[in-house]
Design a protein around this motif. Structure first.
Motif, mmCIF file in Angstrom:
data_model
loop_
_atom_site.group_PDB
_atom_site.id
_atom_site.type_symbol
_atom_site.label_atom_id
_atom_site.label_comp_id
_atom_site.label_asym_id
_atom_site.label_seq_id
_atom_site.Cartn_x
_atom_site.Cartn_y
_atom_site.Cartn_z
ATOM 1 N N LYS A 186 69.133 -0.057 51.055
ATOM 2 C CA LYS A 186 67.939 -0.288 50.248
ATOM 3 C C LYS A 186 67.902 0.599 49.008
ATOM 4 O O LYS A 186 68.261 1.770 49.048
ATOM 5 C CB LYS A 186 66.689 -0.034 51.095
ATOM 6 C CG LYS A 186 65.378 -0.285 50.370
ATOM 7 C CD LYS A 186 64.188 -0.108 51.289
ATOM 8 C CE LYS A 186 63.947 1.336 51.642
ATOM 9 N NZ LYS A 186 62.690 1.514 52.412
ATOM 10 N N VAL A 187 67.453 0.017 47.887
ATOM 11 C CA VAL A 187 67.288 0.772 46.647
ATOM 12 C C VAL A 187 65.948 0.400 46.013
ATOM 13 O O VAL A 187 65.375 -0.650 46.296
ATOM 14 C CB VAL A 187 68.424 0.491 45.627
ATOM 15 C CG1 VAL A 187 69.772 0.899 46.179
ATOM 16 C CG2 VAL A 187 68.418 -0.967 45.194
ATOM 17 N N ASN A 244 60.121 5.112 38.547
ATOM 18 C CA ASN A 244 58.785 5.577 38.898
ATOM 19 C C ASN A 244 58.377 5.212 40.325
ATOM 20 O O ASN A 244 57.213 5.363 40.703
ATOM 21 C CB ASN A 244 57.752 5.025 37.908
ATOM 22 C CG ASN A 244 57.850 3.510 37.763
ATOM 23 O OD1 ASN A 244 58.441 2.828 38.587
ATOM 24 N ND2 ASN A 244 57.271 2.979 36.691
ATOM 25 N N GLN A 245 59.331 4.724 41.141
ATOM 26 C CA GLN A 245 59.123 4.434 42.563
ATOM 27 C C GLN A 245 58.102 3.321 42.802
ATOM 28 O O GLN A 245 57.354 3.340 43.782
ATOM 29 C CB GLN A 245 58.701 5.704 43.317
ATOM 30 C CG GLN A 245 59.635 6.876 43.138
ATOM 31 C CD GLN A 245 61.052 6.591 43.619
ATOM 32 O OE1 GLN A 245 61.254 6.244 44.772
ATOM 33 N NE2 GLN A 245 62.040 6.748 42.736
ATOM 34 N N ASP A 246 58.085 2.345 41.927
ATOM 35 C CA ASP A 246 57.204 1.186 42.080
ATOM 36 C C ASP A 246 57.589 0.437 43.360
ATOM 37 O O ASP A 246 58.730 0.002 43.509
ATOM 38 C CB ASP A 246 57.355 0.274 40.857
ATOM 39 C CG ASP A 246 56.341 -0.871 40.844
ATOM 40 O OD1 ASP A 246 55.761 -1.174 41.898
ATOM 41 O OD2 ASP A 246 56.142 -1.451 39.761
ATOM 42 N N PRO A 247 56.654 0.251 44.319
ATOM 43 C CA PRO A 247 56.996 -0.449 45.563
ATOM 44 C C PRO A 247 57.320 -1.926 45.344
ATOM 45 O O PRO A 247 57.876 -2.570 46.241
ATOM 46 C CB PRO A 247 55.737 -0.279 46.426
ATOM 47 C CG PRO A 247 54.634 -0.031 45.449
ATOM 48 C CD PRO A 247 55.251 0.723 44.311
ATOM 49 N N ASN A 263 65.817 -4.534 49.522
ATOM 50 C CA ASN A 263 66.282 -4.095 50.829
ATOM 51 C C ASN A 263 67.800 -4.183 50.927
ATOM 52 O O ASN A 263 68.461 -4.863 50.134
ATOM 53 C CB ASN A 263 65.634 -4.933 51.932
ATOM 54 C CG ASN A 263 64.146 -4.654 52.074
ATOM 55 O OD1 ASN A 263 63.715 -3.508 51.938
ATOM 56 N ND2 ASN A 263 63.355 -5.681 52.344
ATOM 57 N N GLY A 264 68.345 -3.504 51.911
ATOM 58 C CA GLY A 264 69.789 -3.520 52.096
ATOM 59 C C GLY A 264 70.318 -4.917 52.364
ATOM 60 O O GLY A 264 69.652 -5.746 52.991
ATOM 61 N N PHE A 265 71.525 -5.193 51.887
ATOM 62 C CA PHE A 265 72.116 -6.521 52.073
ATOM 63 C C PHE A 265 73.637 -6.426 51.989
ATOM 64 O O PHE A 265 74.196 -5.455 51.463
ATOM 65 C CB PHE A 265 71.598 -7.500 51.007
ATOM 66 C CG PHE A 265 72.044 -7.173 49.606
ATOM 67 C CD1 PHE A 265 73.183 -7.766 49.071
ATOM 68 C CD2 PHE A 265 71.344 -6.268 48.819
ATOM 69 C CE1 PHE A 265 73.610 -7.460 47.785
ATOM 70 C CE2 PHE A 265 71.751 -5.958 47.538
ATOM 71 C CZ PHE A 265 72.881 -6.561 47.014
ATOM 72 N N ALA A 298 68.345 -9.522 44.810
ATOM 73 C CA ALA A 298 68.087 -9.358 43.374
ATOM 74 C C ALA A 298 69.086 -8.362 42.805
ATOM 75 O O ALA A 298 69.326 -7.303 43.394
ATOM 76 C CB ALA A 298 66.665 -8.858 43.135
ATOM 77 N N SER A 299 69.669 -8.710 41.666
ATOM 78 C CA SER A 299 70.565 -7.777 40.998
ATOM 79 C C SER A 299 69.789 -6.732 40.213
ATOM 80 O O SER A 299 70.280 -5.646 39.947
ATOM 81 C CB SER A 299 71.511 -8.533 40.058
ATOM 82 O OG SER A 299 70.775 -9.285 39.099
#
Length: 299
Positions: A242-243, A248-251, A256-258, A289-290
């Motif tokens: 996950k990244v 700014n750590q926008d949720p 998620n990991g893939f 998503a890239s």
């Protein structure tokens, strides 16, 4: 040195420029940056055996100051020096080994590293101006390890694997930009500072930097017994954990990991001058998503 910023509305613009950015030439006098730095790299290598080597290295670099060419640059920002991003100073320690076994049919590489970036330069989305800005974090620490293995257990068969662990964390980032819609919280949370809003991201992970990543690959080739052609099949699987794409750590910008699998099969000439292949990318139709970034709504 001096910097000059000019805003001009191009023909066909749908709306006039905001009053804060429209107008004449913005002039910044006395622009200074000390670029007289020395980069250093020291390394040592020791060959324990013909097929076994260990090494260690130290390096210290320099990345010069940068101009923050904001889409919404204002006279106030120019006057306050907000367009100038300080230099970045990276320091890195690395150690590892390179080994080969079984008549070099098995090769193993291992690396550990610890890097520190003082004044880390990064791009972040500013919710107040609704634009990407270049900002300077106090300090970023990146440490981890990498493992690589390559094996040829049988004629025509090759196996490879790569594993990487990275802990990239801000150890000092007191004035990081908030994300759009973030709740105002006193203390280290999002809070007003002058004409903008900031938060303390000490301990937060670097954006778009997966903690774990690995790749598994296999390739098999064998003669077909017809016109000296060889048949081949290549299978690859790559995974990343996950990244968050937002500094700014926008949720809302989290991926998620893939993992993605790929397949190639076909025939080729012995010298590989002629190659005919069928391929499949993302074999199991994994959706991901890239890149994810916020944007203001426009009608």
């Amino acid at each position: 040195m001096s910097a000059y910023f000019r805003r001009k509305m191009l023909p066909g613009a749908l709306a006039p420029a905001p009053a804060s950015v429209a107008g004449g030439l913005l002039v910044a006098e006395g622009l200074k940056s000390d670029e007289s730095k020395v980069s250093t790299r020291l390394g040592v290598q020791y060959d324990i055996a013909p097929d076994l080597m260990v090494y260690a290295s130290y390096s210290r670099g320099f990345k010069g100051a940068a101009l923050n060419l904001l889409n919404f640059l204002t006279a106030a920002q120019v006057a306050s020096g907000g367009y100038l991003v300080p230099p970045e100073i990276p320091t890195a320690y690395e150690a590892g080994l390179r080994a080969a076994f079984l008549d070099r049919r098995l090769q193993v590489n291992a690396t550990v590293f610890n890097e520190t970036f003082k004044g880390f330069q990064a791009t972040a989305y500013d919710a107040l101006t609704q634009s990407n800005t270049l900002t300077s974090a106090g300090e970023l620490r990146s440490r981890g390890f990498e493992l690589e293995a390559l094996a040829a257990p049988a004629r025509g068969l090759t196996l490879s694997a790569n594993l990487a662990y990275t802990d990239a964390t801000f150890t000092d980032f007191a004035n990081a930009p908030c994300y759009a819609g973030q709740m105002l919280i006193s203390g280290g949370g999002c809070h007003a500072q002058g004409a903008t809003f900031v938060q303390n991201l000490k301990g937060a992970r670097l954006n778009n930097a997966p903690e774990w990543a690995y790749t598994l690959s296999t390739s098999y080739t064998r003669p077909l017994g017809w016109h000296d052609l060889n048949g081949f099949v290549d299978v690859n699987y790559a995974y990343r954990s996950k990244v968050n794409f937002g500094l700014n750590q926008d949720p809302n910008t989290v991926q998620n990991g893939f993992g993605v699998a790929s397949l190639n099969l076909g025939v080729q000439a012995p010298d590989q001058g002629l190659r005919l292949a069928l391929f499949a990318r993302n074999l199991f139709d994994e959706h991901y998503a890239s890149f994810i970034y916020p944007s203001s709504f426009q009608s």
